[in-house]
Design a protein around this motif. Structure first.
Motif, short mmCIF file in Angstrom:
data_model
loop_
_atom_site.label_atom_id
_atom_site.label_comp_id
_atom_site.label_asym_id
_atom_site.label_seq_id
_atom_site.Cartn_x
_atom_site.Cartn_y
_atom_site.Cartn_z
N LYS A 140 0.72 49.44 -34.25
CA LYS A 140 1.84 50.28 -34.67
C LYS A 140 2.50 49.76 -35.93
O LYS A 140 3.11 50.52 -36.68
CB LYS A 140 2.88 50.36 -33.54
CG LYS A 140 2.39 51.10 -32.32
CD LYS A 140 3.49 51.19 -31.28
CE LYS A 140 3.01 51.94 -30.04
NZ LYS A 140 4.07 52.02 -29.00
N GLY A 141 2.44 48.47 -36.17
CA GLY A 141 3.08 47.90 -37.35
C GLY A 141 4.36 47.19 -36.98
O GLY A 141 5.08 47.60 -36.07
N PRO A 142 4.66 46.12 -37.71
CA PRO A 142 5.86 45.34 -37.37
C PRO A 142 7.15 46.05 -37.69
O PRO A 142 8.21 45.65 -37.21
CB PRO A 142 5.69 44.08 -38.22
CG PRO A 142 4.83 44.51 -39.38
CD PRO A 142 3.92 45.56 -38.85
N GLU A 143 7.12 47.10 -38.52
CA GLU A 143 8.37 47.75 -38.87
C GLU A 143 8.93 48.56 -37.71
O GLU A 143 10.15 48.70 -37.56
CB GLU A 143 8.15 48.68 -40.08
CG GLU A 143 7.78 47.96 -41.36
CD GLU A 143 6.30 47.62 -41.41
OE1 GLU A 143 5.58 48.05 -40.48
OE2 GLU A 143 5.87 46.92 -42.36
N ASP A 144 8.07 49.13 -36.89
CA ASP A 144 8.53 50.01 -35.82
C ASP A 144 9.05 49.23 -34.62
O ASP A 144 10.10 49.55 -34.06
CB ASP A 144 7.38 50.94 -35.39
CG ASP A 144 6.90 51.80 -36.54
OD1 ASP A 144 7.70 52.06 -37.46
OD2 ASP A 144 5.71 52.19 -36.51
N VAL A 145 8.33 48.20 -34.21
CA VAL A 145 8.68 47.46 -32.99
C VAL A 145 8.73 45.97 -33.32
O VAL A 145 7.95 45.18 -32.78
CB VAL A 145 7.68 47.76 -31.85
CG1 VAL A 145 7.89 49.14 -31.28
CG2 VAL A 145 6.23 47.63 -32.38
N GLU A 146 9.63 45.60 -34.18
CA GLU A 146 9.68 44.21 -34.62
C GLU A 146 10.10 43.28 -33.49
O GLU A 146 9.46 42.24 -33.27
CB GLU A 146 10.67 44.09 -35.78
CG GLU A 146 10.78 42.67 -36.33
CD GLU A 146 11.75 42.57 -37.49
OE1 GLU A 146 11.93 41.47 -38.01
OE2 GLU A 146 12.33 43.64 -37.84
N GLU A 147 11.16 43.64 -32.74
CA GLU A 147 11.63 42.77 -31.68
C GLU A 147 10.60 42.63 -30.57
O GLU A 147 10.35 41.53 -30.06
CB GLU A 147 12.95 43.32 -31.11
CG GLU A 147 14.10 43.35 -32.09
CD GLU A 147 14.54 41.95 -32.49
OE1 GLU A 147 14.26 41.01 -31.72
OE2 GLU A 147 15.17 41.80 -33.56
N GLN A 148 9.95 43.74 -30.17
CA GLN A 148 8.94 43.67 -29.13
C GLN A 148 7.73 42.86 -29.58
O GLN A 148 7.13 42.13 -28.79
CB GLN A 148 8.51 45.09 -28.74
CG GLN A 148 9.63 45.94 -28.16
CD GLN A 148 9.15 47.32 -27.77
OE1 GLN A 148 7.95 47.59 -27.75
NE2 GLN A 148 10.10 48.21 -27.46
#
Length: 877
Positions: free
Chosen positions: A312-320
């Motif tokens: 998905k990419g780190p921008e969308d789910v950075e904390e997860q």
């Protein structure tokens, strides 16, 4: 639900040897109890009874007693067979042994280790670890007290100036042997300490291997911070967390079972008095044992999740993504280790478990997750929580090893499992809250510190689903309810209050809920889940109750119950009061119906009941009748020996004499009042017994008259007498009753099968189309529908005309199509097989015509329905 078959057995009642185990050696009267200045009883659980197999440890007069219940039962049976008196039997063998432990405070809790090698003795502020002898050594003929080898846990940590101890829990994944073990202590100031005990290293009893202050951890931003509790004598300052984070109890979510969630046995739940819950995951000792399914299940859950988040990419789910990478790093360090030898590290208690070292990356201290809250709907914000019971979610077998371990998958597929964590909480008012945690608690850690970077705390509130809240006592009673797990089902438990023991069962509700949660087709699941949650969730039944005549002091509290289930004792629940023991023998739960709340109901039992619970426990002699006279102790304490001869002389009026007589009068009045209450209770019981026997005899006479009336119509030769009702009429009535009963049974079976098949069954295509058609039709009626009845009638009439016109147009169009349809072509015509013009097959033509006719029939049915509705509206007007 368990069924109570009988109450305290004979081998636990006076004058049996078992009764002396729970009775004070020098029974004091209520008057003498008033003389003794008792220390103020602090809030906290009363777990003064514990077990190790058939052995029981109980605290009486602040001394620890040991006995084998199976041995006590055998002694009573032998005494009954030999017809010996209680004095002779007691002279031959003692019923218990005294375990001398150098504890000077009031003992509040006894917690045996999982392997039975150690016994944690907890007072209000101190914790002592005693080494328990073997059962054969305790069962010897020697009756002298045994002095146990005892270590004080944290001599400079758990002391009186510091916060009191609220919970002491043996770690389910710790290495427990005859040499050492792992225990967790939680104090009221929200300090969690991990102690890895080793008898060969006395330093392990002085300092914990891991200590965490939850008040510091809740505001932590980096794993490099110091979260250790403040040392002895240091000023801790003031903050709002002193009140909001006052710990009440703690519990691990699992017990190290292969069938439960892998994160559960390493997750510590801490309940705060105001009502917040916090979770520490993973909380592990430096050496821990992993069940056989733990590492594979963690790998099956973490690795696919990490791959999906990276796509998905780190921008969308950075904390997860950061949290999942931490879990992967933690799991990778475990995979890189080689399993230690259990014999070198200590014999593990879990069969087939592997021993590992605690990973140091990302950190040994996990992030504090929470607070977890639930809305009770009350105006009072402070819930005054007392105890917590956590039931772990079941293991996700579908994702485990991708179907490689089929035997484990078959064993773990149990109906008595739920794919969500169940949390039960008790409050000081006696109310029990049952909640669900649906998201699941996984391992989380704080990030590493970065230079010139500011980061806000990550602790965010989470919501729990409050399923049901039930009361165990009536009225505002100051009590400390404690939980006791059942021996049969993990979703059944007992709650012990000051004067009651109540049984709760969630098994049937859990099975229905899990069926809906695992349904393949979600259509209609929201409605069925709402019905499940709005209905009855927990079955409740009162097992024991302390009578008012047995209460000597208002501060007395029932000890947390114990549940035994074996061949010698059966299914037995036992607890004790300062005056006497309380027990209930129960039947194993079955699929039959259970009569609830009938322990003290004087109504007749329900018919067709295989086993009806007894109406009340048997009468036991109050302890005050065995109490010593208070005058002797009063004279020994208040009258000097040289002046006792004056008591037999003439009374001389003086202020000293008046004070002496007044003090003696107070003692005698309290003692005689307790005697009068005990005697009056016995008198009332006798009167009630006479009344109940009279009612039973009256019922028996009525039944006898009815039987006599039926049998009087039949002669000695088996034929009906003249002048009586015809036998055919009686046979017809009997046959009609049988037919009605069979019809009821068939109707019940049909409804039961229909309800069972409806739960989780996917809908067919026909049912789906019918639901869609009904929703479309209802939506069409609901759009722009006038509110007035006259306008509504005109609106429906206009729609009826429109539908009729559409039906006429469809019929005319169909007839025109049929007329224009070409007839079968002759050979040589343009439409013949030899012609080049296209030809429409007759089968397709018939299909189109059939579709048109079905459409006409459907519209006709709609018209008829609307017409009937208009007629009903006209009739109502």
């Amino acid at each position: 639900m368990p069924k109570v078959t009988s109450y305290a057995p004979a081998w636990l009642c006076r004058p049996s040897p078992g009764a002396s185990l729970f009775t004070s050696s020098s029974v004091k009267s209520p008057a003498q109890a008033l003389q003794v200045v008792k220390p103020a009883v602090a809030d906290g659980p009363t777990r003064t009874i514990a077990k190790r197999g058939n052995e029981v440890f109980v605290v009486v007069d602040n001394e620890i007693r040991w006995a084998n219940l199976a041995r006590l039962k055998d002694q009573w049976q032998h005494q009954t067979r030999q017809k010996k008196s209680a004095a002779e039997e007691n002279a031959e063998a003692s019923s218990y042994r005294v375990l001398a432990v150098p504890v000077y405070g009031h003992i509040k809790q006894l917690i045996p280790s999982p392997n039975g090698a150690f016994l944690a003795v907890v007072t209000e502020h101190t914790v002592h670890i005693s080494v328990l002898p073997d059962s054969s050594h305790l069962s010897s003929t020697d009756t002298a007290p045994i002095r146990l080898k005892t270590y004080q846990l944290g001599p400079t940590t758990h002391v009186i100036p510091e916060a009191p101890v609220v919970s002491a829990i043996w770690h389910p994944l710790g290495l427990h042997s005859n040499v050492g073990g792992c225990i967790i202590t939680v104090t009221a100031d929200a300090a969690v300490r991990v102690w890895e005990l080793d008898r060969n290293n006395h330093w392990s009893f002085d300092q914990p291997t891991l200590a965490v202050d939850l008040r510091k951890l809740v505001d932590g931003t980096s794993s490099d911070q110091d979260f250790a509790p403040s040392g002895f004598g240091k000023n801790k300052g003031f903050s709002a967390d002193i009140i909001d984070m006052e710990a009440a109890s703690a519990s691990f979510a699992g017990n190290g079972n292969d069938k439960e969630d892998a994160w559960a046995p390493m997750t510590l739940w801490v309940a705060m008095r105001p009502g917040d819950l916090y979770a520490l995951c993973p909380l592990l000792p430096s050496k821990w044992q992993a069940p056989s399914a733990t590492i594979p299940s963690l790998s099956a859950a973490i690795i696919p999740k990490l791959a999906a988040l990276e796509e998905k990419g780190p921008e969308d789910v950075e904390e997860q993504l950061i949290a999942c990478r931490q879990q992967y790093e933690w799991l990778q360090e475990i995979d890189d280790q080689e399993s230690l030898d259990p014999s070198s590290a200590g014999s593990g208690t879990i069969q087939g478990a592997d021993v590992f070292s605690r990973p140091m990356n990302p950190s040994a201290i996990p992030r504090l997750q929470g607070p977890f809250r639930f809305d009770t709907g009350d105006e009072v914000d402070d819930l005054d929580l007392c105890d917590i019971l956590v039931i772990a979610a079941r293991l996700n077998v579908d994702d485990l090893m991708m179907g490689e371990d089929e035997e484990l998958a078959v064993e773990a597929n149990d109906q008595d499992k739920l794919s969500a964590t169940t949390i039960c909480l008790s409050s000081g008012s006696g109310r029990v809250h049952i909640c669900l945690e649906l998201d699941g608690v996984e391992g989380q850690w704080l990030p590493k510190a970065k230079k010139n970077a500011f980061r806000a705390p990550l602790s965010e509130p989470s919501d729990l689903v409050l399923v049901e809240s039930l009361d165990t006592v009536q009225g505002n009673v100051n009590t400390w309810p404690t939980f006791t797990r059942d021996a049969h089902s993990r979703y059944s438990f007992f709650v012990t209050t000051a004067t009651n023991v109540v049984s709760f069962s969630l098994s049937s509700w859990v099975q229905r809920l899990e069926t809906e949660l695992q349904a393949e087709d979600p259509a209609g699941s929201a409605f069925r889940l709402q019905v499940l949650c709005d209905g009855t969730v927990a079955q409740r039944q009162r097992i024991l109750r302390v009578l008012e005549t047995d209460i000597v002091s208002p501060q007395d509290h029932l000890a947390a119950s114990l549940v035994f289930y074996d061949f010698d004792l059966g299914y037995l629940l036992i607890t004790h009061h300062p005056s006497q023991p309380y027990a209930a023998a129960m039947d194993a739960p079955a699929d039959s119906l259970v009569v609830e709340n009938r322990l003290y109901d004087h109504k007749p039992p329900l018919p067709h009941s295989p086993a009806v619970a007894p109406q009340r426990p048997p009468y036991q002699v109050p302890a005050v009748l065995y109490a010593q006279s208070p005058l002797e102790a009063f004279i020994d304490k208040n009258v000097p020996h040289r002046q006792r001869h004056t008591l037999k002389e003439q009374v001389r009026l003086s202020p000293a004499t008046l004070d002496l007589v007044a003090a003696a009068h107070r003692l005698l009045s309290a003692h005689t009042n307790a005697l009068e209450r005990a005697a009056s209770d016995l008198f009332r019981r006798c009167e009630r017994l006479q009344g109940e026997m009279h009612d039973q005899l009256k019922q028996l006479s009525d039944v006898a008259e009815r039987i006599k009336g039926v049998t009087s119509e039949v002669g000695e030769d088996g034929r009906h007498k003249e002048g009586t009702r015809n036998g055919e009429a009686l046979d017809r009535r009997l046959q009609a009753a049988k037919d009605k009963q069979s019809d009821l049974i068939q109707r019940y079976d049909r409804l039961r099968k229909k309800v069972l098949n409806s739960g989780g069954r996917p809908l067919s295509e026909k049912e789906k189309s019918w639901i869609a058609e009904v929703e479309t039709l209802s939506q069409s009626f609901a759009d722009e529908e006038p509110e007035a009845e006259e306008d509504q009638e005109q609106h429906l009439a206009h729609r009826l005309q429109t539908v009729k016109q559409l039906a006429v147009d469809l019929v005319s169009t169909t007839k025109a199509v049929l007329v224009k349809a070409p007839s079968p072509a002759e050979p040589g015509s343009p439409s013949s097989p030899g012609s080049t013009q296209p030809k429409v097959p007759q089968r397709l033509q018939r299909a189109r015509v059939a579709d048109a006719m079905r459409m006409v029939e459907r519209e006709s049915a709609v018209i008829d329905a609307i017409t009937s509705r208009l007629e009903r509206l006209n009739t109502s007007l």
